[in-house]
Each structure stands twice: as structure tokens, then as C-alpha cells.
Scaffold this motif. Structure first.
Motif, PDB file in Angstrom:
ATOM      1  N   LYS A   2      24.261   5.569  11.416  1.00 30.81           N
ATOM      2  CA  LYS A   2      25.426   6.449  11.346  1.00 30.81           C
ATOM      3  C   LYS A   2      25.331   7.588  12.344  1.00 30.81           C
ATOM      4  CE  LYS A   2      26.687   5.445   6.561  1.00 30.81           C
ATOM      5  NZ  LYS A   2      26.861   5.965   5.208  1.00 30.81           N
ATOM      6  N   ASN A  80      28.880  10.931   7.826  1.00 28.48           N
ATOM      7  CA  ASN A  80      29.104  11.243   6.409  1.00 28.48           C
ATOM      8  C   ASN A  80      28.650  12.647   6.036  1.00 28.48           C
ATOM      9  OD1 ASN A  80      26.395  10.698   6.704  1.00 28.48           O
ATOM     10  ND2 ASN A  80      26.189   9.712   4.701  1.00 28.48           N
ATOM     11  N   ASN A 700      25.456  13.373  -0.300  1.00 26.95           N
ATOM     12  CA  ASN A 700      25.043  11.982  -0.146  1.00 26.95           C
ATOM     13  C   ASN A 700      26.160  11.071  -0.638  1.00 26.95           C
ATOM     14  OD1 ASN A 700      23.760   9.501  -0.042  1.00 26.95           O
ATOM     15  ND2 ASN A 700      21.785  10.341  -0.716  1.00 26.95           N
ATOM     16  N   TYR A 701      27.177  10.901   0.173  1.00 26.17           N
ATOM     17  CA  TYR A 701      28.345  10.123  -0.225  1.00 26.17           C
ATOM     18  C   TYR A 701      28.026   8.632  -0.366  1.00 26.17           C
ATOM     19  CZ  TYR A 701      31.441  14.120   0.452  1.00 26.17           C
ATOM     20  OH  TYR A 701      32.066  15.336   0.326  1.00 26.17           O
ATOM     21  N   GLU A 702      27.095   8.162   0.434  1.00 26.55           N
ATOM     22  CA  GLU A 702      26.739   6.750   0.369  1.00 26.55           C
ATOM     23  C   GLU A 702      26.198   6.389  -1.014  1.00 26.55           C
ATOM     24  OE1 GLU A 702      23.893   3.581   2.766  1.00 26.55           O
ATOM     25  OE2 GLU A 702      24.427   5.500   3.700  1.00 26.55           O
ATOM     26  N   GLU A 703      25.338   7.222  -1.548  1.00 27.26           N
ATOM     27  CA  GLU A 703      24.788   6.978  -2.873  1.00 27.26           C
ATOM     28  C   GLU A 703      25.836   7.185  -3.966  1.00 27.26           C
ATOM     29  OE1 GLU A 703      21.868   5.720  -3.847  1.00 27.26           O
ATOM     30  OE2 GLU A 703      21.571   5.338  -1.704  1.00 27.26           O
ATOM     31  N   GLU A 705      29.022   6.516  -3.701  1.00 26.56           N
ATOM     32  CA  GLU A 705      29.846   5.309  -3.725  1.00 26.56           C
ATOM     33  C   GLU A 705      29.123   4.166  -4.432  1.00 26.56           C
ATOM     34  OE1 GLU A 705      31.347   4.370   0.171  1.00 26.56           O
ATOM     35  OE2 GLU A 705      31.823   6.459   0.599  1.00 26.56           O
ATOM     36  N   LYS A 706      27.837   4.034  -4.168  1.00 28.98           N
ATOM     37  CA  LYS A 706      27.055   2.973  -4.840  1.00 28.98           C
ATOM     38  C   LYS A 706      27.016   3.217  -6.343  1.00 28.98           C
ATOM     39  CE  LYS A 706      23.929   1.906  -0.975  1.00 28.98           C
ATOM     40  NZ  LYS A 706      22.509   1.975  -0.514  1.00 28.98           N
ATOM     41  N   THR A 736      39.820   4.613   0.575  1.00 29.43           N
ATOM     42  CA  THR A 736      38.378   4.416   0.532  1.00 29.43           C
ATOM     43  C   THR A 736      37.840   5.170  -0.675  1.00 29.43           C
ATOM     44  OG1 THR A 736      37.868   6.378   1.859  1.00 29.43           O
ATOM     45  CG2 THR A 736      38.300   4.308   3.044  1.00 29.43           C
ATOM     46  N   ARG A 738      35.337   7.052  -0.727  1.00 28.24           N
ATOM     47  CA  ARG A 738      35.004   8.418  -0.323  1.00 28.24           C
ATOM     48  C   ARG A 738      36.226   9.324  -0.399  1.00 28.24           C
ATOM     49  NH1 ARG A 738      31.391  10.939   4.561  1.00 28.24           N
ATOM     50  NH2 ARG A 738      32.205  13.043   4.390  1.00 28.24           N
TER      51      ARG A 738
END
Length: 839
Positions: A2, A80, A700-703, A705-706, A736, A738
Motif C-alpha cells: 500500500k 489507508n 487500522n481500517y484493514e483489520e 473490515e476483516k 466500500t 471503509r
């Protein structure tokens, strides 16, 4: 990965702006990557010992000036991570390198920060070396601005520097006429407080301000004082004053000329396109700048050091935001719409396209734009403040509702029985927004007019109906009301007005603008109809739709009639504001002997006739000074057991196919409410989840979303998923996860529509390539069509150009120059994800 993607985007933006990674064509490289920075003891003393746990660090990009000295620090973050997260870290680097400017970017969002002036400002493209050099050439003198003493005669001293030495000034009996003759402007105490607040904010390092001032409190005079303050102290070389309507453009220009012409020149942009640079003050409608993105082709970001936006939440909406953010400098927003007026709005009960909900979003966004995220403006002066200080007057509200308008206001609406195509009776419901557009009741309009004429405030000199503005739903409605009023006036005052009592003032009427001016000047269709010694308009009522809402001054107005529902808080406040100014009617009476016979010459109140409960809707608390009982329309078709339907006496359906229109949606009001509550339940669940909040604190947007996908989606009871949330939010494109999270936690005010995103993406393209203005509209149409029309995109990619003859966008392709036909698809493939534009 990223971070690498963000760096690739940043590298491209730097190259497009004219910065050089390598020596080429006689030009020296002016970018240094990963420059090692030593943190001196002086910096440690200033910032503390928490600099990345070491005494040294690395600058992502260091941009050099034309002499090769450090100029701009560019701090890059992953896509992100919000760019502003690097703000303090970048400042330490900039101070260590003696750089005044910082760029913060994650490849998608970018901020430019002049650490000597204020806060980071969002930018759509990186400044070129030349533009950046222009930034540095302007050095504001904040100390002088903060220290400038502003007194009540701050503007008067520009108008007439020697006013205080004139004999008339020192003669108490002559002073009022002397002030009037020279049109001297003296600031009121609250206007001085507003200016003082700006000085205090600048001292604190702020560069964005918001004035929330009621209509009639002199926002233009206050603006003139602010402009003089910035120009006089050399904190601005040139000022831009933006409005959203043509009449406001002329009005502002006249005011600034009257107040400041002896020290500064003011021009209207569209009338001085070739020599606007000669002026220190430029007035323009936002439309003059946004058409074909003209502002980018004519101006540089440094042309205006102070930008003032009148009716801010309107003039910075949509494309206007791009204009507003384009210029690097101080920003002042003016609005008469207090945020409190939106407290009672229940978005659960509103259709997603309701203007009240849209305006709520715009206003909330305005507060954020001007650095007032906490909802507290830089300075506030309400109508109640003006009344308390005896500068303004409050209305006497006439809450008048017929049976039809009462039913229209209810959740169930207004029901009638209508015969369908099979000659069977069916129930049809109308609601507040349907008034006049979907049905018409002559009886209701006559009750409105009769109620007004019997209860209006009379002119204190002539005794006739006081001057009035009536606000109608549409031009057609205005024509009907005008006819009814003239008929009734003919009966009440035989031979007196001859159909001049009421005049329609709407855009379809020739010379309507001049009519409104004549009405204010007391000579519409003549004057002195009842008393030759008294100058007042023969026409007593102007019936309009929207022409006389904003920026229209008619101080001797005594009545305002809302014969329509109002959906915009701004419109409501502006309309009410037409009547709040004080007035002495003896000004227009020329016979001194008659003056002694006028018992109440001062305007101390005005009547606001409200037939649709607008005041109740927009006012949180309101004292109803007068409530009138109206004739009740008869009920028919009922059996007394509650099963009957209300039928207006003169019901006329003006919709050519009402039943078909009413059947457009299969979802009833209850279903729509459930849909919206679906999103609300999910929102509450996300907000209350500790894990999500902990991850959000770490950005920590990735986490996040998970976690949501694994723990909240597709679970029993609600079975949340992205598709259902998108449907509940009524968005015309894919969301999305996010975006959903950012909306829930208030990082974005609302979900942007597909067209809003398309406009933003084209604006980025336009900022980089600036196609010729003659091709602007065609380029935009091609750009949008290529993204949204899969068939058109396939034709272009496969070069099956013969198929363009049957594609609706074929003409757009043919009109576009060949170089843009190639450039736009290449740009879109490299920079835009098409997935978010699908439904």
C-alpha cells in the motif's frame, strides 16, 4: 504494497506538477528522496525527545527551490492512513530544514501547509515550482493584523477621512442628516466583536472563520471591515468575495464601492475579465468561476489571499468547493442559517431527496470546512440578539391552517377518493410536498387570501394594507394568487387599485427584477394612491416564488405570507429576514402637519402568515402571538365512524395520469422507514463494539473490515451485508466497507452519489491536463460515459467505432479531439477503479 502504491501516485503527481527527479533538458533535479535529517538540541528542546525514539529521521521527499535550498517537505503515508496523521512529524522535519511549506499525502488525499500562516489546506494537485515560489513571495504580517485597532469609524474613515472635523458633525441637530448625506457607515458593537474574534483566531494560528449572522445584521458591512483589515495590514494583496446569485453580486459590489472606494478598487469579475488584476477586491458568482472549471485556467492559487463566501453552505456546495479550496489563503464563511434550526429534523421521516436533509448535510459540512467542527462558529449573532439589542424586530406569527393543510402536514397525508380507469373508487393520498404541484384547490387559495386581507397589518400613514410579499409554490400558483388578490381588493376598495393591488414578480414575468426594485423604492405602478403627500407604492403585494428571498431589502415591509411549505432552513430564515428591519414611516410623509397625526410611525413588528406550519417545523421553541381560526372545508363520503375521506369542495387534479404516478413505488412509508432503521441498527452496533473502536484509534481500517466481515456480517437476526446497507442508505453505486465505517464515525458527512464522485474524478483529471475550454463539456461527457457506459467503453477499447452510430455517446466521441480520445481512457485505466461506479 500500500505504501508503494501511494509512492507511485505521489511520484506521478510531482512529475505532473513540474518537479524533477533527474537532471534533464538543462533542468536540474529538485527532488531529494529519503534525506537524512539530524535533530539538533534546539529542536529537541522545542519538540521534546519523542522524535521516532531517535535523534535522527528521514524525510520522504525534500523539494528544493531554484537555488537548490530546501523548500518543501513532502511526507508520504499509506493509502489507508489519513495524511494529517503525519502533521507533527513533518513539522519537525520542516523546521530542521528551515522549510516554510509542507505537503502531506497518501496518494489520494493531499494537504498543503504553510506553517507560518495557519492550518493545512486540502489541495487537488501539487503546486508547481513556480507556484510554490509565488506562495513564498507573500509573507503575511499577522502581528499587524492582530494589533490593528478597529473602532466604530473604521469604514467611515475610508469613506471620509476628515468627517469628524466637519461643523455638521459637531452639531447634534445636524449630525444625523450629515451621516445620511455622506452615507457614512459606523460599525455596531456586535460587528466590532466579530472582527475582534478574527484577530483572536489569527493570533491562535487559525486561518478559517465562520460568521453566523442573522439577516439584517449587516454581514456585508462587517465583510467590508474585514477586507479593509486584511488589505490595510498587508495580510492580503487581493480579496475574492463569492456569492451564489447574480443580484447578490451587484449588491455586494455596490456596497464595497460605497464603503471602500477611496482606498481600494472593487470590480465584478465577469465585467472585467481582462483587467481584474487592477483591483484589490473581486466580486463574483460562484457560477462564473465553475463554468468549465474556468478558475483553473485564469487564476493561480495565490491570486487571492482572502476568500469570503457569502451564504457559505450554498456557495461552497458541489463544484463551488473546488473553487473555494483552490486558493491558498484565509477563508471566511458567512451564513444566516444557524445550525440550531436543524435540530428538529428527523431524518428517519424524510425522504432521502428531501431538501431539508440535503441542507442539513451541507450545513454540517460547512462548519467542518471553516474549522468549526464542534458546531460553534467563530462569531454568532442571531435574530434574538438583534431584537434584544434593538437593531431588529421579531415577527407576529399568524399560524393559520386550513383542514387540507393540516391533513397534508400529518403522517397519513390528505386522502381523497378518485375514480380509476375501471370506474371504481380508490383512495389517493397527498402529502406536504404535493401541494399545488399534484392537486389544486381554489377554495384553499381563496381562504389563504381572505385570511391575509382581513388580518394584515395596515400602513400607519395611509391605513391601506401594509406592503406585503407573498411566497407561492410555483409560477402557476403565483399567477392564481395574484388574480385572487386583485379580485378581492377590487371588492374591498372599489376603483382604487384597478388590478394593481397585487403584482406577480417571478422569472417568467417581463421586467420582474425592476418590479422588485420599484416596490422597494415605493413606485411600483405609481405612488401616493391614498395620500398625495405620502410616497408609498400603489401596488401593495408582490407575489413571488424565490426572487425576493435573498438579498432583497424593503424596510417598510409589514406582512409576509408563506402560502407554500418551505423545505430549506436557509430559505425560511431569509424569507423571515425580509421583515426584520426597523423603519420609520414618517420618512415618506412630506407634510409636516400630517406627521403629528400619525400615532405609531415606527415599525416595531411585522406579521408572518404561516399556512403550512413552517415556523413550528423550523423553530425549536416559538411563542405564537396570534392564532386564527379558519373556515373548515366540508367532509363528505363518511359515515361518522372514521371511515370517511376528506374531499375538497373544488378539487381539481392537475396531474395528467395521477394513479400511474402514484404507483411508481411499491414500497410504502413504513417499509422505507424500516429500510433506514436497518442501517441505524448496524451503525449502533458498530459504534458500541470495543474491538472496532480500538482498531479505529490505531487507524487500522484493514483489520476493521476483516473484523466486521467475520463478526457482524451474515449473522442471524439481521443478516447484515454490504449490499443491504447500500440499499438502506439509498446510494446509487457500490459502497466500500471503509466508506460505511467512515460515515458511521463521522469522518465523512454522507455517502456521495455516483455523479458527485464522477465530478470529483474529472476535476482531478482537469487539474492535471486542463483541456481547452472549448472542449471542456465534451471531455467531461466522454470521461463520465467511458466510466459508466460499459458498451461505450467496450467500443473504444476494441476500436469497433462503427458501433458508435447506434450508441447514444457516439456524438460525444466524434466531437472530441483525437488526443483526448486517447488520453482520457489511459488516465482512467491508470487512476480510477470502475467498480465503485456500478450500482
Amino acid at each position: 504494497m500500500k505504501e508503494a502504491k501511494a509512492r507511485i501516485k505521489i511520484n506521478k503527481l510531482l512529475e505532473e506538477a513540474g518537479w524533477k527527479f533527474f537532471d534533464e533538458e538543462g533542468q536540474t533535479a529538485n527532488i531529494i528522496l529519503e534525506n537524512n535529517t539530524k535533530i539538533t538540541q534546539q529542536l529537541l528542546n522545542e519538540f521534546g525527545n519523542d522524535f521516532e525514539k531517535t535523534s535522527n529521521g528521514f524525510i520522504d521527499y525534500l523539494l528544493l527551490d531554484e537555488k537548490g535550498f530546501p523548500f518543501i517537505v513532502l511526507e508520504a503515508k499509506k493509502a489507508n492512513v489519513h495524511p494529517l496523521a503525519a502533521k507533527e512529524q513533518a513539522r519537525k522535519y520542516a523546521v530542521s530544514q528551515k522549510c516554510r511549506f509542507i505537503i502531506l499525502s497518501n496518494g489520494d488525499a493531499h494537504y498543503l501547509w504553510d506553517i507560518e500562516r495557519g492550518n493545512p489546506n486540502i489541495i487537488t494537485k501539487f503546486p508547481s515550482p513556480k507556484t510554490a515560489q509565488e506562495y513564498s513571495s507573500f509573507v503575511p504580517n499577522q502581528k499587524d493584523l492582530v494589533g490593528e485597532e478597529v473602532k466604530i469609524d473604521f469604514i467611515a474613515l475610508t469613506q471620509k477621512p476628515d468627517y469628524a472635523s466637519a461643523p455638521q458633525w459637531n452639531d447634534a441637530s445636524l449630525k444625523p442628516s450629515y451621516i445620511e448625506q455622506n452615507k457614512l457607515c459606523f460599525l455596531r458593537p456586535y460587528q466590532l466583536k466579530a472582527i475582534k474574534r478574527i484577530q483572536e483566531e489569527v493570533k491562535e494560528g487559525k486561518d478559517r472563520f465562520l460568521f453566523e449572522m442573522a439577516t439584517g445584521t449587516g454581514k456585508t458591512a462587517t465583510s467590508a471591515a474585514v477586507i479593509k483589515l486584511f488589505l490595510k495590514t498587508e495580510n492580503a494583496k487581493r480579496v475574492l468575495f463569492l456569492v451564489d446569485r447574480l443580484e447578490l453580486e451587484t449588491q455586494a459590489w455596490k456596497a464595497f464601492v460605497k464603503y471602500l472606494k477611496n482606498d481600494f478598487q472593487c470590480v465584478i469579475f465577469k465585467e472585467n475579465r481582462d483587467d481584474w488584476r487592477k483591483a484589490e477586491i473581486v466580486v463574483s458568482t460562484i457560477q462564473s468561476f465553475t463554468k468549465n472549471n474556468k478558475y483553473k485556467r485564469i487564476f493561480t492559487p495565490t491570486d487571492f489571499d482572502l476568500v469570503i463566501s457569502d451564504e457559505a453552505h450554498r456557495s461552497i456546495g458541489g463544484n463551488g468547493r473546488a473553487v473555494f479550496e483552490y486558493f491558498i489563503g484565509y477563508k471566511l464563511g458567512l451564513t444566516a442559517t444557524p445550525k440550531d434550526y436543524l435540530k428538529k429534523i428527523d431524518s428517519e421521516k424524510l425522504n432521502s431527496k428531501d431538501p431539508r436533509e440535503l441542507e442539513r448535510r451541507m450545513l454540517l459540512d460547512t462548519y467542518n470546512t471553516f474549522g468549526c467542527a464542534n458546531g460553534v462558529p467563530t462569531f454568532r449573532y442571531s435574530l434574538l440578539d438583534g431584537v434584544k439589542d434593538d437593531f431588529l424586530i421579531n415577527p407576529v406569527v399568524v399560524d393559520a391552517r386550513t383542514e387540507i393543510t393540516t391533513q397534508l402536514l400529518s403522517d397519513d397525508g390528505y386522502s381523497v377518493m378518485i375514480e380509476n380507469d375501471e370506474q371504481q373508487e380508490e383512495e389517493q393520498s397527498f402529502y406536504l410536498r404535493d401541494f399545488e404541484r399534484k392537486f389544486f384547490s381554489d377554495t384553499t387559495n381563496r381562504i389563504f387570501c381572505k385570511t391575509f386581507l382581513e388580518n394584515a397589518f395596515a400602513d400607519p400613514v395611509s391605513g391601506e394594507t401594509g406592503k406585503t410579499i407573498v411566497f407561492a409554490v410555483s409560477q402557476n400558483h403565483a399567477a392564481k394568487l395574484t388574480q385572487i388578490l386583485n379580485e378581492m381588493a377590487g371588492q374591498l376598495f372599489p376603483g382604487k387599485y384597478k388590478s394593481d393591488f397585487a403584482v406577480q414578480v417571478t422569472s417568467s414575468v417581463t421586467d420582474a427584477q425592476q418590479f422588485s426594485i420599484n416596490f422597494a423604492n415605493n413606485n411600483l405602478n405609481g405612488s401616493a394612491n391614498f395620500n398625495e403627500q405620502y410616497k408609498t407604492s400603489k401596488t401593495r403585494v408582490c407575489v413571488t416564488v424565490g426572487m425576493m428571498t435573498t438579498g432583497y431589502d424593503c424596510e417598510d415591509l409589514l406582512n409576509i405570507c408563506l402560502m407554500r411549505p418551505i423545505f430549506s432552513p436557509t430559505d425560511f430564515i431569509q424569507i423571515k429576514g425580509r421583515g426584520t428591519r426597523k423603519y420609520n414611516f414618517l420618512k415618506d410623509l412630506f407634510n409636516n402637519e400630517m406627521k403629528t397625526q400619525v400615532l405609531h410611525p415606527d415599525k416595531k413588528k411585522f406579521k408572518l402568515f404561516d399556512f403550512f406550519a413552517n415556523c413550528e417545523y423550523f423553530e425549536e421553541k416559538f411563542n405564537y402571538d396570534e392564532v386564527l381560526k379558519l373556515p373548515v372545508l366540508r367532509r363528505t363520503g363518511g359515515d361518522g365512524g372514521g371511515g370517511g375521506y376528506v374531499v375538497p369542495e373544488d378539487f381539481e387534479n392537475i396531474n395528467p395520469d395521477p394513479l400511474k404516478t402514484m404507483r411508481v413505488s411499491d414500497i410504502g412509508a413504513q417499509g422505507m422507514k424500516i429500510d433506514r432503521m436497518y442501517f441505524n441498527r448496524f451503525e449502533d452496533q458498530v459504534k458500541e463494539d470495543k474491538t472496532i473502536n480500538d482498531l479505529l484509534a490505531k487507524e487500522n481500517y484493514e483489520e476493521i473490515e476483516k473484523y466486521i466481515s467475520s463478526n457482524l456480517f451474515e449473522k442471524p437476526e439481521d443478516f447484515y451485508n454490504l449490499e443491504k446497507l447500500q440499499k438502506a442508505a439509498k446510494v446509487d453505486r457500490k459502497l466500500t466497507l471503509r466508506e460505511v465505517v467512515e460515515k458511521i464515525f463521522g469522518y465523512i458527512p454522507y455517502f456521495k452519489s455516483k455523479d458527485e464522485l464522477l465530478e470529483e474524478e474529472f476535476d482531478k483529471f482537469d487539474s492535471t491536463y486542463l483541456p481547452d475550454e472549448n472542449n471542456f463539456s465534451t471531455a467531461k461527457n466522454f470521461f463520465k460515459s467511458y466510466i459508466t457506459d460499459e458498451e461505450f467503453r467496450g467500443i473504444i477499447e476494441n476500436k469497433n467505432f462503427a458501433l458508435l452510430n447506434t450508441n447514444p455517446n457516439g456524438e460525444v466521441f466524434r466531437k472530441l479531439p483525437p488526443d483526448l480520445r486517447t488520453l482520457i481512457p489511459e488516465y482512467i485505466k491508470e487512476n480510477i477503479s470502475l467498480n465503485k461506479f456500478t450500482a
